[in-house]
Scaffold this motif. Structure first.
Motif: not given
Length: 273
Positions: A75-90
């Motif tokens: 739901a947040h991704h649809q609003r452009g509010a997810v930083d996927w680079a941070i998720l992959r790194a952490w």
């Protein structure tokens, strides 16, 4: 029908926990565990499973966080509010910490785990009440060994308590200069890195233990998981929509007060029985 009516307090409790947890996950990025764990702890204790109530509550909460976080992050991704680079790194370091946290939980007594949850939940409530999204401690998210340590610690403490990484992730991201909505959306994704390995570890560390509630696989209760998951997955997108339109600061303070009361109640139950 008589069986259903006889268990209406359990049904109402699970329904209430699921609805509130879903809203909290989407609205505040806390993964819902801060609501689910106290609710399940109370329910299982009242049903006579006091010796395993806290372990099953935290383990089951981790399992429900999987679906809640997945639905919330979408739901947040649809609003452009997810930083996927941070998720992959952490994510890798958070996952390692999650497994370690459940290993520690399995060695703690029921009262010990309850005290840990109550004490940390009270500290979290203080941060929710007094913390401000404009506080800055770092210029950006940590990298290298610092990221490994922070990610591992976040995963371990979250898994130990049965809560989503969003509780600590939102704070970490905002003090690192990230916007609050991006912090909430990205932290929802961090919940997956906590929930999946944490729930698996909870099943393993509780396998074969006596005194578990009916329908439990190790320290994960399948009945509670199924019931709460349906409601949390339904409510998380609604919470995410509210997060972009309501006064988040006021809502965080209200949640902080309620969490402090619950934490104090759990600590009191251990000290004074």
């Amino acid at each position: 029908m008589e069986t259903i009516l006889a268990n209406w307090p359990l049904i109402v409790g699970l329904a209430g926990a699921g609805l509130l947890a879903g809203l909290a996950a989407g609205l505040l990025g806390v993964g819902g565990g801060a609501v689910i764990v106290p609710a399940l702890f109370l329910i299982f204790t009242e049903l006579g499973y006091g010796d395993t109530a806290m372990h099953v509550a935290t383990g089951t909460s981790l399992s429900t966080i999987i679906l809640t976080s997945l639905r919330s992050v979408m739901a947040h991704h649809q609003r452009g509010a997810v930083d996927w680079a941070i998720l992959r790194a952490w994510a890798p370091w958070i996952m390692v910490g999650a497994v370690a946290g459940r290993a520690v939980a399995g060695q703690l007594s029921a009262n010990g785990l309850t005290m840990v949850f109550g004490a940390v939940a009270f500290l979290i409530s203080l941060q929710f009440f007094f913390g401000r999204p404009n506080w800055r401690l770092f210029e950006d998210m940590a990298t290298g060994p610092i990221r490994w340590g922070l990610g591992g610690a976040m995963g371990a403490l979250s898994s130990l308590m049965g809560i989503g990484a969003g509780t600590f992730g939102v704070t970490l991201m905002t003090v690192s200069g990230r916007p609050i909505h991006q912090a909430v959306g990205t932290a929802a994704g961090m919940g997956l890195a906590i929930g999946v390995p944490g729930a698996i570890a909870a099943v393993i560390e509780g396998w074969g233990r006596s005194g578990l509630p009916a329908g439990s696989l190790g320290h994960v209760n399948i009945v509670a998981f199924a019931f709460i998951s349906i409601l949390t997955v339904t409510m998380a997108p609604i919470g995410a929509r509210f997060a972009h339109s309501l006064d988040a600061a006021k809502l965080r303070r209200v949640f902080a007060v309620l969490l402090a009361i619950v934490a104090a109640r759990m600590i009191w139950s251990v000290i004074f029985g």
